[in-house]
Design an enzyme around this catalytic site. Sequence first.
Site, short mmCIF file in Angstrom:
data_model
loop_
_atom_site.label_atom_id
_atom_site.label_comp_id
_atom_site.label_asym_id
_atom_site.label_seq_id
_atom_site.Cartn_x
_atom_site.Cartn_y
_atom_site.Cartn_z
N HIS A 1 57.78 25.28 -22.59
CA HIS A 1 57.72 25.55 -21.27
C HIS A 1 59.05 26.56 -21.28
CE1 HIS A 1 60.09 22.18 -22.03
NE2 HIS A 1 61.04 22.42 -21.35
N MET A 2 58.94 27.34 -19.95
CA MET A 2 60.10 28.24 -19.74
C MET A 2 60.81 28.03 -18.37
SD MET A 2 59.36 32.53 -19.67
CE MET A 2 59.40 32.65 -21.66
N HIS A 3 62.27 27.81 -18.71
CA HIS A 3 62.90 27.47 -17.33
C HIS A 3 63.21 28.98 -16.83
CE1 HIS A 3 64.39 23.45 -18.60
NE2 HIS A 3 63.87 23.98 -19.66
N ASP B 1 61.72 22.28 -11.54
CA ASP B 1 61.99 21.12 -12.35
C ASP B 1 62.32 19.83 -11.53
OD1 ASP B 1 63.49 21.24 -15.45
OD2 ASP B 1 64.03 19.76 -14.01
N VAL C 1 60.95 17.85 -23.68
CA VAL C 1 59.52 17.70 -23.38
C VAL C 1 59.10 18.51 -24.48
CG1 VAL C 1 57.51 17.88 -21.85
CG2 VAL C 1 59.81 17.19 -20.91
N ASN D 1 63.55 26.19 -24.67
CA ASN D 1 64.48 25.21 -25.81
C ASN D 1 63.60 24.88 -26.78
OD1 ASN D 1 66.94 25.19 -24.26
ND2 ASN D 1 66.11 23.73 -22.84
#
Length: 113
Positions: free
Chosen positions: A100-102, A30, A96, A87
């Site tokens: 996506h996965m954090h 990130d 965004v 999210n």
Amino acid sequence: MPDCIFCRIIKGEIKSDIIFRDDRAVAFPDVYPKAPVHILIVPIEHIPSVAELDEAKAAICAHMVTVANRLAREQGISESGYRLVTNRGPDAGQAVLHLHMHLIGGKEMGDIA
Ligand code: 5GP
Ligand code: ZN
């Protein structure tokens, strides 16, 4: 999706330090890390968010988790612990609009919300 930042990173149009890539997903740090380890796991297919996943499409989520687990081991945070966060929508702060996965870890974290 020409205007999507993550599609452009996947295509190499925006420079990023790609630390994982296969035929279904990529991973890169990130740009504004919120922890010592903060990596984004992103499907190559442009899917706006987790809300667009039905039973058939949810296989990508399992793959993203598998990639995240592997990266967590490689980053040395598998035992200390980590969070996997995705999210969806304004209240969650999704900035965004490409799923996506954090992967977040390397420090003790507080409450989830
Ligand atoms: P979201 O809030 O949508 O769940 O998370 C989007 C994340 O993408 C944010 O944590 C933000 O720092 C990160 N991000 C936004 N633009 C870029 C970029 O161009 N490169 C990278 N590596 N990360 C980005
Ligand atoms: Zn995209």
